[in-house]
Design a protein around this motif. Structure first.
Motif, PDB file in Angstrom:
ATOM      1  N   ARG A 232     -41.363   1.751   1.300  1.00 38.88           N
ATOM      2  CA  ARG A 232     -40.156   2.907   1.701  1.00 38.88           C
ATOM      3  C   ARG A 232     -40.394   4.229   1.520  1.00 38.88           C
ATOM      4  NH1 ARG A 232     -35.191  -1.265   1.173  1.00 38.88           N
ATOM      5  NH2 ARG A 232     -36.043  -3.029   2.285  1.00 38.88           N
ATOM      6  N   ILE A 233     -41.179   4.267   0.286  1.00 41.94           N
ATOM      7  CA  ILE A 233     -41.081   5.615  -0.335  1.00 41.94           C
ATOM      8  C   ILE A 233     -42.569   6.032  -0.382  1.00 41.94           C
ATOM      9  CG2 ILE A 233     -40.737   7.004  -2.563  1.00 41.94           C
ATOM     10  CD1 ILE A 233     -38.766   4.925  -3.394  1.00 41.94           C
ATOM     11  N   ALA A 234     -42.555   7.704  -0.067  1.00 42.43           N
ATOM     12  CA  ALA A 234     -43.874   8.277   0.097  1.00 42.43           C
ATOM     13  C   ALA A 234     -44.625   8.107  -1.210  1.00 42.43           C
ATOM     14  CB  ALA A 234     -43.544   9.686   0.578  1.00 42.43           C
ATOM     15  N   GLU A 235     -45.527   7.119  -1.681  1.00 41.22           N
ATOM     16  CA  GLU A 235     -45.800   7.128  -2.853  1.00 41.22           C
ATOM     17  C   GLU A 235     -46.777   8.311  -3.380  1.00 41.22           C
ATOM     18  OE1 GLU A 235     -48.951   3.890  -5.291  1.00 41.22           O
ATOM     19  OE2 GLU A 235     -49.473   4.710  -3.148  1.00 41.22           O
ATOM     20  N   HIS A 236     -47.387   8.900  -2.388  1.00 43.46           N
ATOM     21  CA  HIS A 236     -48.482  10.077  -2.471  1.00 43.46           C
ATOM     22  C   HIS A 236     -47.637  11.119  -3.226  1.00 43.46           C
ATOM     23  CE1 HIS A 236     -51.315  13.337  -1.757  1.00 43.46           C
ATOM     24  NE2 HIS A 236     -50.583  13.895  -1.294  1.00 43.46           N
ATOM     25  N   TRP A 237     -46.635  11.478  -2.836  1.00 47.54           N
ATOM     26  CA  TRP A 237     -45.882  12.742  -3.566  1.00 47.54           C
ATOM     27  C   TRP A 237     -45.218  12.070  -4.939  1.00 47.54           C
ATOM     28  CZ3 TRP A 237     -46.674  17.213  -1.974  1.00 47.54           C
ATOM     29  CH2 TRP A 237     -46.916  17.358  -0.524  1.00 47.54           C
ATOM     30  N   VAL A 238     -44.772  10.501  -5.022  1.00 50.74           N
ATOM     31  CA  VAL A 238     -44.623  10.265  -6.453  1.00 50.74           C
ATOM     32  C   VAL A 238     -45.650  10.473  -7.334  1.00 50.74           C
ATOM     33  CG1 VAL A 238     -43.856   8.375  -7.548  1.00 50.74           C
ATOM     34  CG2 VAL A 238     -42.926   8.697  -5.369  1.00 50.74           C
ATOM     35  N   ARG A 239     -46.925   9.912  -6.792  1.00 55.35           N
ATOM     36  CA  ARG A 239     -48.187  10.262  -7.682  1.00 55.35           C
ATOM     37  C   ARG A 239     -48.422  11.573  -8.083  1.00 55.35           C
ATOM     38  NH1 ARG A 239     -51.774   6.244  -8.415  1.00 55.35           N
ATOM     39  NH2 ARG A 239     -51.462   4.476  -7.324  1.00 55.35           N
ATOM     40  N   ILE A 240     -47.978  12.574  -7.228  1.00 52.11           N
ATOM     41  CA  ILE A 240     -48.350  13.802  -7.629  1.00 52.11           C
ATOM     42  C   ILE A 240     -47.218  14.304  -8.691  1.00 52.11           C
ATOM     43  CG2 ILE A 240     -48.009  16.529  -6.769  1.00 52.11           C
ATOM     44  CD1 ILE A 240     -49.297  15.457  -4.306  1.00 52.11           C
ATOM     45  N   ILE A 241     -46.004  14.001  -8.602  1.00 51.71           N
ATOM     46  CA  ILE A 241     -44.905  14.295  -9.435  1.00 51.71           C
ATOM     47  C   ILE A 241     -45.180  13.609 -10.706  1.00 51.71           C
ATOM     48  CG2 ILE A 241     -42.439  14.061 -10.024  1.00 51.71           C
ATOM     49  CD1 ILE A 241     -41.951  14.291  -7.078  1.00 51.71           C
ATOM     50  N   LEU A 242     -45.710  12.335 -10.805  1.00 49.73           N
ATOM     51  CA  LEU A 242     -45.967  11.687 -12.019  1.00 49.73           C
ATOM     52  C   LEU A 242     -47.165  12.489 -12.731  1.00 49.73           C
ATOM     53  CD1 LEU A 242     -45.495   9.241 -13.625  1.00 49.73           C
ATOM     54  CD2 LEU A 242     -46.968   7.982 -12.339  1.00 49.73           C
ATOM     55  N   ALA A 243     -48.225  12.831 -11.965  1.00 53.71           N
ATOM     56  CA  ALA A 243     -49.359  13.551 -12.757  1.00 53.71           C
ATOM     57  C   ALA A 243     -48.920  14.639 -13.327  1.00 53.71           C
ATOM     58  CB  ALA A 243     -50.569  13.609 -11.450  1.00 53.71           C
ATOM     59  N   MET A 244     -48.079  15.237 -12.761  1.00 56.92           N
ATOM     60  CA  MET A 244     -47.754  16.883 -13.059  1.00 56.92           C
ATOM     61  C   MET A 244     -46.766  16.488 -14.482  1.00 56.92           C
ATOM     62  SD  MET A 244     -48.877  18.975 -11.454  1.00 56.92           S
ATOM     63  CE  MET A 244     -50.286  17.992 -11.096  1.00 56.92           C
ATOM     64  N   ILE A 245     -46.017  15.310 -14.597  1.00 48.40           N
ATOM     65  CA  ILE A 245     -45.255  15.201 -15.715  1.00 48.40           C
ATOM     66  C   ILE A 245     -46.234  14.767 -16.848  1.00 48.40           C
ATOM     67  CG2 ILE A 245     -43.689  13.389 -16.688  1.00 48.40           C
ATOM     68  CD1 ILE A 245     -42.358  13.152 -13.930  1.00 48.40           C
ATOM     69  N   LEU A 246     -47.280  13.883 -16.611  1.00 46.95           N
ATOM     70  CA  LEU A 246     -48.265  13.487 -17.621  1.00 46.95           C
ATOM     71  C   LEU A 246     -48.948  14.644 -18.067  1.00 46.95           C
ATOM     72  CD1 LEU A 246     -49.701  10.211 -15.935  1.00 46.95           C
ATOM     73  CD2 LEU A 246     -48.029  10.189 -17.678  1.00 46.95           C
ATOM     74  N   ILE A 247     -49.368  15.485 -17.104  1.00 47.97           N
ATOM     75  CA  ILE A 247     -50.158  16.623 -17.817  1.00 47.97           C
ATOM     76  C   ILE A 247     -49.064  17.569 -18.826  1.00 47.97           C
ATOM     77  CG2 ILE A 247     -50.882  19.030 -16.951  1.00 47.97           C
ATOM     78  CD1 ILE A 247     -51.996  17.776 -14.583  1.00 47.97           C
ATOM     79  N   TYR A 248     -48.097  17.757 -18.392  1.00 50.48           N
ATOM     80  CA  TYR A 248     -46.938  18.471 -19.166  1.00 50.48           C
ATOM     81  C   TYR A 248     -46.647  17.744 -20.665  1.00 50.48           C
ATOM     82  CZ  TYR A 248     -42.543  20.168 -21.067  1.00 50.48           C
ATOM     83  OH  TYR A 248     -41.379  20.616 -21.844  1.00 50.48           O
ATOM     84  N   VAL A 249     -46.629  16.542 -20.390  1.00 49.26           N
ATOM     85  CA  VAL A 249     -46.228  15.775 -21.791  1.00 49.26           C
ATOM     86  C   VAL A 249     -47.562  15.904 -22.650  1.00 49.26           C
ATOM     87  CG1 VAL A 249     -45.852  13.478 -22.622  1.00 49.26           C
ATOM     88  CG2 VAL A 249     -44.674  14.412 -20.890  1.00 49.26           C
ATOM     89  N   GLY A 250     -48.738  15.293 -21.919  1.00 48.82           N
ATOM     90  CA  GLY A 250     -50.197  15.576 -22.597  1.00 48.82           C
ATOM     91  C   GLY A 250     -50.161  16.765 -23.311  1.00 48.82           C
ATOM     92  N   PHE A 251     -49.986  17.970 -22.770  1.00 50.22           N
ATOM     93  CA  PHE A 251     -50.160  19.196 -23.458  1.00 50.22           C
ATOM     94  C   PHE A 251     -49.250  19.180 -24.531  1.00 50.22           C
ATOM     95  CE2 PHE A 251     -52.912  20.488 -19.932  1.00 50.22           C
ATOM     96  CZ  PHE A 251     -53.987  21.046 -20.385  1.00 50.22           C
ATOM     97  N   LYS A 252     -48.063  18.865 -24.273  1.00 48.95           N
ATOM     98  CA  LYS A 252     -47.035  19.136 -25.482  1.00 48.95           C
ATOM     99  C   LYS A 252     -47.199  18.455 -26.554  1.00 48.95           C
ATOM    100  CE  LYS A 252     -41.916  18.565 -25.720  1.00 48.95           C
ATOM    101  NZ  LYS A 252     -41.705  19.917 -25.869  1.00 48.95           N
ATOM    102  N   LEU A 253     -48.043  17.217 -26.220  1.00 48.41           N
ATOM    103  CA  LEU A 253     -48.376  16.311 -27.605  1.00 48.41           C
ATOM    104  C   LEU A 253     -49.531  16.918 -28.319  1.00 48.41           C
ATOM    105  CD1 LEU A 253     -48.093  12.785 -26.156  1.00 48.41           C
ATOM    106  CD2 LEU A 253     -46.809  13.690 -27.883  1.00 48.41           C
ATOM    107  N   ILE A 254     -50.569  17.407 -27.489  1.00 43.66           N
ATOM    108  CA  ILE A 254     -51.750  18.121 -28.042  1.00 43.66           C
ATOM    109  C   ILE A 254     -51.442  19.261 -28.946  1.00 43.66           C
ATOM    110  CG2 ILE A 254     -53.654  19.242 -27.818  1.00 43.66           C
ATOM    111  CD1 ILE A 254     -54.054  17.394 -25.326  1.00 43.66           C
ATOM    112  N   PHE A 255     -50.499  20.335 -28.232  1.00 44.84           N
ATOM    113  CA  PHE A 255     -50.324  21.461 -28.932  1.00 44.84           C
ATOM    114  C   PHE A 255     -49.114  21.596 -29.834  1.00 44.84           C
ATOM    115  CE2 PHE A 255     -53.235  22.317 -25.507  1.00 44.84           C
ATOM    116  CZ  PHE A 255     -54.103  22.991 -26.133  1.00 44.84           C
TER     117      PHE A 255
END
Length: 256
Positions: A232-255
């Motif tokens: 019932r939910i547009a998974e494509h947009w959920v994946r994009i939002i999820l990926a952006m969160i993972l990128i943000y958190v990944g850089f936060k942990l690295i730096f």
């Protein structure tokens, strides 16, 4: 604080049910950044958490015939030995030292960024894989074992990789298989891997059992709800939002 853990478990369970992305890429960063859990404890607790939650997936996918046990066997042939080797190495270092903590955060950050790319590229890879073989058939068994070896070390150290990274690589190795078979086989492999790694962390004393139980209280209904809402939910947009969160958190942990 317990309500916060239940809420975190529910949120992660919901997203896993909705997108199929491994809980390790979500739960471990939440425990680290929001609740200041020590890295080794966050990883160890999340590994057993993943083993328990994904075991439910084995029965579901098994009934539907979505598991290729040949793939599972090849992956485990590589992953279990490297997981044990990684655990042996962890037994011989001080997990509380600032250097080790920084190293775990660094590799976790790198794993999250690579996972985000896998999340974004999965549909394109499925389309490309359907056009032909990426790896010659004679090399697929060895390549699968090698993939398992990489996942074994990465998952044991960071709890990330058994989900999105494993599925993405398997799509390239087995382009003729259905995506449901790839996902089912990856989940079936993730259970013994996270169990071995989780029990190894238990021997290290890096598991908070009270935290584990509280997370499961939230995740089980979350996975159920997410699985039923996925259509019932547009998974494509959920994946994009999820990926952006993972990128943000990944850089936060690295730096950090």
């Amino acid at each position: 604080m317990e309500f916060g853990y239940i809420l975190a478990g529910f949120a992660v369970g919901f997203l896993v049910g909705l997108t199929g992305v491994g809980g390790g890429s979500l739960m471990t960063p939440i425990l680290l950044l929001l609740y200041n859990i020590k890295p080794a404890v966050a990883v160890g607790t999340d590994l057993l958490y993943a083993s328990i939650t994904k075991s439910v997936g084995i029965f579901a996918h098994g009934k539907l015939g979505n598991i290729d046990w040949r793939i599972v066997k090849r992956l485990a042939t590589g992953s279990v030995p490297t997981s044990l080797i990684t655990l042996w190495a962890l037994h011989h270092i001080d997990l509380q030292s600032s250097h080790v903590i920084s190293t775990i955060k660094l590799w976790l950050g790198i794993a999250l960024i690579v996972t985000s790319a896998a999340v974004l590229m999965r549909n394109k890879l499925v389309a490309l894989a359907s056009k032909g073989e990426w790896v010659p058939a004679s090399y697929v068994p060895a390549a699968t074992i090698t993939l398992g070896a990489v996942l074994g070390a990465l998952v044991t150290l960071t709890s990330v990789g058994a989900g999105a990274l494993g599925v993405t690589a398997l799509i390239m190795l087995y382009p003729k298989d259905k995506i449901t078979t790839i996902v089912g086989s990856d989940i079936a492999h993730a259970v013994p891997l996270t169990l071995v790694a989780g029990l190894g962390h238990a021997s290290l004393g890096t598991i908070d059992y009270s935290l584990l139980g509280t997370l499961l209280l939230g995740s089980i209904p979350g996975i159920y709800l997410g699985s039923h809402m996925s259509s019932r939910i547009a998974e494509h947009w959920v994946r994009i939002i999820l990926a952006m969160i993972l990128i943000y958190v990944g850089f936060k942990l690295i730096f950090h």
